[in-house]
Structure formats: structure tokens, C-alpha cells
Design an enzyme around this catalytic site. Structure first.
Site, mmCIF file in Angstrom:
data_model
loop_
_atom_site.group_PDB
_atom_site.id
_atom_site.type_symbol
_atom_site.label_atom_id
_atom_site.label_comp_id
_atom_site.label_asym_id
_atom_site.label_seq_id
_atom_site.Cartn_x
_atom_site.Cartn_y
_atom_site.Cartn_z
ATOM 1 N N GLY A 250 -23.029 -69.066 -49.780
ATOM 2 C CA GLY A 250 -23.100 -67.891 -50.012
ATOM 3 C C GLY A 250 -24.092 -66.843 -49.020
ATOM 4 O O GLY A 250 -24.573 -65.805 -49.355
ATOM 5 N N THR A 251 -24.528 -67.489 -47.905
ATOM 6 C CA THR A 251 -25.548 -66.681 -46.914
ATOM 7 C C THR A 251 -24.861 -65.495 -46.532
ATOM 8 O O THR A 251 -25.323 -64.559 -46.316
ATOM 9 C CB THR A 251 -25.882 -67.813 -45.970
ATOM 10 O OG1 THR A 251 -25.013 -68.079 -45.097
ATOM 11 C CG2 THR A 251 -26.991 -68.941 -46.570
ATOM 12 N N ASN A 252 -23.609 -65.666 -46.193
ATOM 13 C CA ASN A 252 -22.846 -64.401 -45.839
ATOM 14 C C ASN A 252 -22.884 -63.343 -47.031
ATOM 15 O O ASN A 252 -23.113 -62.170 -46.798
ATOM 16 C CB ASN A 252 -21.354 -64.509 -45.419
ATOM 17 C CG ASN A 252 -21.499 -65.089 -43.843
ATOM 18 O OD1 ASN A 252 -21.781 -64.667 -43.070
ATOM 19 N ND2 ASN A 252 -21.246 -66.551 -43.898
ATOM 20 N N MET B 47 -13.009 -71.292 -50.148
ATOM 21 C CA MET B 47 -12.256 -72.412 -49.425
ATOM 22 C C MET B 47 -11.029 -72.618 -50.127
ATOM 23 O O MET B 47 -10.472 -73.648 -49.676
ATOM 24 C CB MET B 47 -13.309 -73.677 -49.947
ATOM 25 C CG MET B 47 -14.575 -73.703 -49.397
ATOM 26 S SD MET B 47 -14.609 -73.535 -47.399
ATOM 27 C CE MET B 47 -13.920 -75.302 -47.090
ATOM 28 N N LYS B 48 -10.418 -71.746 -50.692
ATOM 29 C CA LYS B 48 -9.068 -72.031 -51.151
ATOM 30 C C LYS B 48 -8.036 -71.050 -50.492
ATOM 31 O O LYS B 48 -8.586 -69.716 -49.816
ATOM 32 C CB LYS B 48 -8.960 -71.426 -52.526
ATOM 33 C CG LYS B 48 -9.607 -72.539 -53.851
ATOM 34 C CD LYS B 48 -9.228 -72.305 -54.947
ATOM 35 C CE LYS B 48 -9.653 -73.562 -55.635
ATOM 36 N NZ LYS B 48 -9.139 -73.863 -56.847
ATOM 37 N N LEU C 138 -5.273 -68.416 -50.327
ATOM 38 C CA LEU C 138 -4.637 -67.255 -51.211
ATOM 39 C C LEU C 138 -3.111 -67.201 -50.982
ATOM 40 O O LEU C 138 -2.527 -67.823 -50.136
ATOM 41 C CB LEU C 138 -5.214 -65.958 -50.613
ATOM 42 C CG LEU C 138 -6.619 -65.809 -50.782
ATOM 43 C CD1 LEU C 138 -7.090 -64.414 -50.221
ATOM 44 C CD2 LEU C 138 -6.748 -65.470 -52.270
ATOM 45 N N ASN D 172 -11.512 -61.838 -43.160
ATOM 46 C CA ASN D 172 -12.276 -63.337 -43.380
ATOM 47 C C ASN D 172 -13.194 -63.646 -41.983
ATOM 48 O O ASN D 172 -13.143 -62.961 -40.838
ATOM 49 C CB ASN D 172 -11.144 -64.512 -43.257
ATOM 50 C CG ASN D 172 -11.467 -65.929 -43.462
ATOM 51 O OD1 ASN D 172 -12.615 -66.434 -44.204
ATOM 52 N ND2 ASN D 172 -11.386 -66.764 -42.386
ATOM 53 N N HIS E 130 -14.863 -66.855 -39.679
ATOM 54 C CA HIS E 130 -14.433 -68.187 -39.458
ATOM 55 C C HIS E 130 -15.449 -68.625 -38.302
ATOM 56 O O HIS E 130 -15.571 -68.048 -37.472
ATOM 57 C CB HIS E 130 -12.912 -68.368 -39.108
ATOM 58 C CG HIS E 130 -12.564 -69.845 -38.618
ATOM 59 N ND1 HIS E 130 -12.172 -70.505 -39.908
ATOM 60 C CD2 HIS E 130 -12.467 -70.281 -37.621
ATOM 61 C CE1 HIS E 130 -11.830 -71.621 -39.056
ATOM 62 N NE2 HIS E 130 -11.848 -71.761 -37.970
#
Ligand code: GRF
Length: 189
Positions: A14-16, A88-89, A91, A105, A107
């Protein structure tokens, strides 16, 4: 400024998320984070949400009912935009269509290069001399939606995976907020 209600989806460190929370606390930044969704109940990043008393939902099972629960909560909180920050899932198509052009997102590569998982390993294996990160809209195809912005740095094989990750994330923490500002400046959200 009228801020948009945002939700951030995470799975890990969760750094972002931490960085987006910091920016959203600035009154000039166009979003307020009203909800954090995690695919893991013990994701480290949830600590940042807890510290700021941002409501949390766990979306660990990818089944129809959990998805309905998340969608209902997003509607209840009047969420207008969703950010995937290390989520990581994959959708479901239904979910993506429901929030068409409202999911963004980040990346850790210069897309369209190195989509999917194990990005840093792929970058190293391919002996890239330039790498970075990409912020893009999410569509039904993995890491393939319209690109909002990319940032890059030069690399070589002396960079091990940890260094690559560190350098990339440092750039991500500039790229994500910049991309958000760009989206709200350039489009009629
Ligand atoms: C980031 O490198 C992002 O590009 C990728 O997952 C990582 C998440 O890092 N999608 P963090 O959880 O925000 O620290």
C-alpha cells in the site's frame, strides 16, 4: 474545489495508497478517498487507511455475492472513480463494464511491455535499458486500457530486482497523482 469520491483497491504494502491519501488530504487535489477495498484481510496497506479512519472492505472471495456487496458499498458511498494500487485480483467483466472508464490502474513497466505478473523479473531477463511505470484506464483486457501517462528511468543489468522495484515505486509515487490531476483536467468527469 469539488472533489470526486474515490475508492482505492489494494492487496499488499500500500505505498501507493499511502501516497494517494497524502495527496488527497491536500484541498487542491481532485479526489477524496472514501473507501479502501483489499483482497487480503491482513494487507499491510490497510494500516494507512485505518490511521486516517477511511472505511475498509475486504473483497477476498471472487464470487458473485462478494462482488454485489462491494458494488453496493461503492454506490452507497457515491464512489465516482476507482484506483487499483497493487490490486492482485482480476476484476470481473461485469464490474469493469459497470465502472466503464472509471477504473485506473498503475503498472510497474512501460506498457505495452511486460503485462501481467513478475514484471521486474521479465524486465531483467529482457535486459531492458529503459523502464518505468504506466498509469492507464482499465478495460476487459489485462493491462491494456488507454494510457494516461508513463514515466521512465534508465537501467542496466547491475540493477537487481529490489533496486528495480525501489526505483520504479519512487517514480510511481509521482506518476499516480500526476495522472489523476491530468484525468480531471482533460476529461469531463
Ligand atoms: C506497484 O508497483 C504497482 O505498480 C503494482 O503493484 C505495486 C503495488 O505497490 N501494480 P504498493 O502496494 O502500492 O506498495
Amino acid at each position: 474545489m469539488v472533489k470526486k469520491n474515490a475508492c482505492v483497491f489494494i492487496s499488499g504494502n500500500g505505498t501507493n495508497l499511502k501516497n494517494l491519501i497524502k495527496h488527497s488530504n491536500n484541498y487542491n487535489f481532485p479526489i477524496n478517498i472514501k473507501l479502501v477495498v483489499s483482497s487480503k484481510p491482513n494487507a499491510y496497506g490497510l494500516l494507512y487507511a485505518k490511521k486516517q479512519s477511511i472505511p475498509i472492505l475486504i473483497f477476498s472471495k471472487k464470487d458473485f455475492l462478494s462482488e454485489i456487496k462491494i458494488i453496493n458499498e461503492l454506490k452507497r458511498k457515491k464512489i465516482e472513480i476507482i484506483f487499483l494500487a497493487g490490486y492482485m485480483k482480476v476484476l470481473s467483466k461485469r464490474f469493469i463494464n459497470l465502472f466503464n472508464n472509471k477504473i485506473i490502474n498503475i503498472h510497474p513497466s512501460l506498457l505495452p511491455k511486460f503485462k501481467g505478473l513478475n514484471t521486474f523479473q521479465k524486465i531483467r531477463d529482457n535486459k531492458e535499458i529503459k523502464t518505468g511505470c504506466t498509469v492507464h484506464f482499465v478495460n476487459e483486457k489485462l493491462d491494456s486500457g488507454k494510457i494516461i501517462l508513463k514515466k521512465f528511468f534508465f537501467t542496466d543489468n547491475s540493477f537487481d530486482l529490489e533496486v528495480l522495484k525501489m526505483r520504479t515505486q519512487k517514480l510511481e509515487h509521482r506518476a499516480f497523482p500526476e495522472a489523476i490531476i491530468k484525468v480531471f483536467e482533460k476529461t469531463n468527469f
